[in-house]
Enzyme design. Structure first.
Site, mmCIF file in Angstrom:
data_model
loop_
_atom_site.group_PDB
_atom_site.id
_atom_site.type_symbol
_atom_site.label_atom_id
_atom_site.label_comp_id
_atom_site.label_asym_id
_atom_site.label_seq_id
_atom_site.Cartn_x
_atom_site.Cartn_y
_atom_site.Cartn_z
ATOM 1 N N HIS A 1 -7.988 0.226 0.186
ATOM 2 C CA HIS A 1 -8.559 -1.116 0.372
ATOM 3 C C HIS A 1 -10.044 -0.916 0.897
ATOM 4 O O HIS A 1 -10.755 -1.680 0.562
ATOM 5 C CB HIS A 1 -7.764 -1.788 1.387
ATOM 6 C CG HIS A 1 -6.378 -2.156 0.869
ATOM 7 N ND1 HIS A 1 -5.192 -2.215 1.743
ATOM 8 C CD2 HIS A 1 -5.829 -2.518 -0.190
ATOM 9 C CE1 HIS A 1 -4.047 -2.293 1.228
ATOM 10 N NE2 HIS A 1 -4.525 -2.566 0.006
ATOM 11 N N LYS B 1 8.204 -13.313 2.272
ATOM 12 C CA LYS B 1 8.426 -11.802 2.692
ATOM 13 C C LYS B 1 8.465 -11.613 4.244
ATOM 14 O O LYS B 1 7.590 -12.096 4.887
ATOM 15 C CB LYS B 1 7.069 -10.859 1.981
ATOM 16 C CG LYS B 1 7.387 -10.867 0.584
ATOM 17 C CD LYS B 1 6.467 -9.743 0.014
ATOM 18 C CE LYS B 1 6.254 -9.409 -1.413
ATOM 19 N NZ LYS B 1 5.175 -8.635 -1.908
ATOM 20 N N ARG C 1 -5.505 -0.231 -9.941
ATOM 21 C CA ARG C 1 -4.954 1.102 -9.945
ATOM 22 C C ARG C 1 -4.385 1.599 -11.429
ATOM 23 O O ARG C 1 -4.828 2.757 -11.978
ATOM 24 C CB ARG C 1 -3.894 1.305 -8.984
ATOM 25 C CG ARG C 1 -4.457 1.077 -7.595
ATOM 26 C CD ARG C 1 -3.382 1.047 -6.478
ATOM 27 N NE ARG C 1 -2.562 0.021 -7.081
ATOM 28 C CZ ARG C 1 -1.301 -0.113 -6.341
ATOM 29 N NH1 ARG C 1 -1.095 0.528 -5.036
ATOM 30 N NH2 ARG C 1 -0.409 -1.095 -6.873
ATOM 31 N N SER D 1 0.288 0.327 -0.109
ATOM 32 C CA SER D 1 0.551 -0.087 1.379
ATOM 33 C C SER D 1 2.158 0.225 1.209
ATOM 34 O O SER D 1 2.924 0.775 2.551
ATOM 35 C CB SER D 1 0.436 -1.717 1.972
ATOM 36 O OG SER D 1 -0.957 -1.657 1.790
#
Lengths: 161, 161, 161, 161, 161, 161
Positions: D17, D41, D90, D128
């Protein structure tokens, strides 16, 4: 002044390219659309014809310039004091190749970064090679290129008969 | 009458192609297997040889016809009053290319749709180019093509010696 | 009579689903749109609401029926004397999952085949879950669902306040 | 003034990040890193903890601001007069999801565009969730997060014992 | 004794290849790095030059041998009493092609298996063709090849001027 | 002595797992099949049941041991003096996740490497979750698991009625 470079073959410029040029021109103070001179390939349109088509299609965008380059893109970026390469992403296979290019360019010059835009959905499956193939068989081109480019494609394939 | 077209190079026809032909012939009243005449490529088998192999391998399927075409597939579809293109999907890279073709053909003629079947798992990694390469080195071919096609491949590479 | 089945959750039906229903209804004598009853998930719309929305959106298609099923799809196919499962393909991750389902269903019943259509480009990135999320925040829905479904989504999220 | 927004969960902020924040801060006059408040979440770190870690790690970047948002991202963009969403790419599965988000956001507000940067290779497989899992088992974290974030992860998992 | 074979073109050997050779040499009693003689391609370096570079770069690895082969890899494997093919995986498009090769080789000889290692992240986007292209324009090569290979590349492109 | 570890949930062991165990047991002096104890998931079979099924299915392989582990895989590897993790690759989405795991494990302990085998084509689309779902509806299982595992699945779903 932030300068971006959108490199490519543009043989010929498609509606997908125009979409990326319009959108990325908003991200920079100056956007250079740079035609790659690649001696290993035989293009349909000459470099001059491609530059002219790009100029005609981007007349209305004040901060867009058309140029040509050969050699390493990172060397061209440095000469132009440009820091961002602009690329349009269409599909997964694009993504793989583009990420390889972006990482290679970043390895060669860490000041150069690549910024990707996703091609608008209606052009997501469009490429210059598809356009050339459809044109070679006299198929409809109006979903793919401007009428200006269409007439140039028609002439090109008339000449070849 | 619903007519489907299964286009391809079939250079040569593999067990994977035969699987797709059998299964898609059940979906249509008539299925045309259409060999693309592509002047840009030098095939291993001539168009006539490929048509003959296709005929021999599909004799037992009553609603299957073998034909050839050149130019735009959508124009051929219209001439044949066919509305569905049949394609076999193997892998992700296939998928990308096939979806581009399907979208292009739908852009060119909105009456034409593409129907995909997934290749049976045992043929999921099989292609005509793999078959040609293995044959050129005299490798085993019985998992890849029928014995009829195998003997034609053997002859072809004998001739070339 | 050739019968196809288009299974799914349809929670709710999107413009992408309607596109696949229209196009695949031309491939079969009868197309059954079959809502999966999945006790493991809590849907936004009840099975009855989803069936009603599907009926309203497909009224104009004479050979389309709406039904529900639970258990193994291949068992339902057999009961309905249907031989082809219809699925829309959007993206690569879809493709992986869909191919796994297709191969599993073919393993379970070799008479059952899966036919894939590629979603029209303008719906290529659309899903029911995106629609539910945008609706939950009061966002614009007219590119995603019909006005009928939109008003039902608005009601649903009013009830939840 | 050109404003970009880099949205995410940042639970916690990783070296990947930070790489994207540094590089994208050069592309805009102001970059807002916006933490999504997602009631569905249960995060490891509270919104406040995540905002504080982001502030600590970006102190040295003058044109970077940290903020929080909930609801539709396009509504937040409009409120902030921001025109570009920044996302790090990614892997292929990222790409699919990200392209769906980008197209959805562009459908909802055509003034909003998404700009992708490819994550630096050494962080190409970092997320993460991997960081949280490794931390939960007491594994080495120095390739993944700063020492400041590492000590906060250590505390967090001490508390849970 | 377990023998592995790492086949490839190695035109030229990159830091990514060296990484795979080092790591896979630990998995076998003997590792043969086998240069494919492919008459269809014109390489930059001759087979002899490639074998010599491989020897120089692997001197320190006692159980590594350098060899050449032509024809079917499975026939070469049998001659060498080797049972495992070693391949490095970089990206998704690699994966597709590699899996096709692995399945084909296993079809041709079921005693032969393919073992994949993932390329170390810092070499994940590196290939011999990228190296050749960068070298042809005089770009920096130290992230890509050893200094020994770099000087051979410089000579090669001097010769061509 | 070279020790490999094949980690997984094995809930339950499939024909695809057995294929990977057989083939990878030839690559090492000892292969440990290690069942991950994951407190976050509720498995269908208990750890003991899964270990027993693995033992029954691998009785004939002398250098294969069955074990359980929790925590970080790299810590378990070190305890077992094992240097290679074995993983089966099925599809592209597998590949992405597996490469992330492999890179993470290599970051955590550079002595640990991951070795991938491609699943045999006939099991390329098989997973434990598909097996559980088909079993829950009483579908045919003989293409997916051994008869021993099949009878255990039948019992399990009888108990649940």
């Amino acid at each position: 002044m932030k300068v971006g470079v959108y490199p490519g073959s543009f043989d010929p410029i498609t509606l997908g390219h125009i979409d990326i040029i319009k959108r990325s021109s908003k991200l920079f103070d100056k956007l250079i659309v740079a035609v790659l001179i690649n001696s290993a390939k035989t293009p349909l349109f000459s470099v001059e014809e491609r530059v002219n088509m790009l100029k005609e299609e981007t007349l209305f965008l004040e901060n867009v310039e058309i140029d040509v380059f050969s050699g390493l893109l990172v060397d061209y970026m440095e000469k132009q004091k440009a820091t961002a390469i602009v690329r349009g992403l269409r599909a997964v296979s694009d993504f793989e190749y583009e990420i390889q290019l972006a990482q290679t360019n970043h390895s060669l010059n860490s000041n150069v970064d690549t910024v990707f835009l996703t091609t608008n959905v209606q052009y997501a499956f469009l490429s210059s090679s598809v356009v050339r193939e459809v044109a070679s068989f006299g198929g409809e081109l109006d979903h793919f290129v401007t009428s200006n480019v269409e007439s140039k494609l028609r002439e090109k394939f008339k000449q070849e008969d």
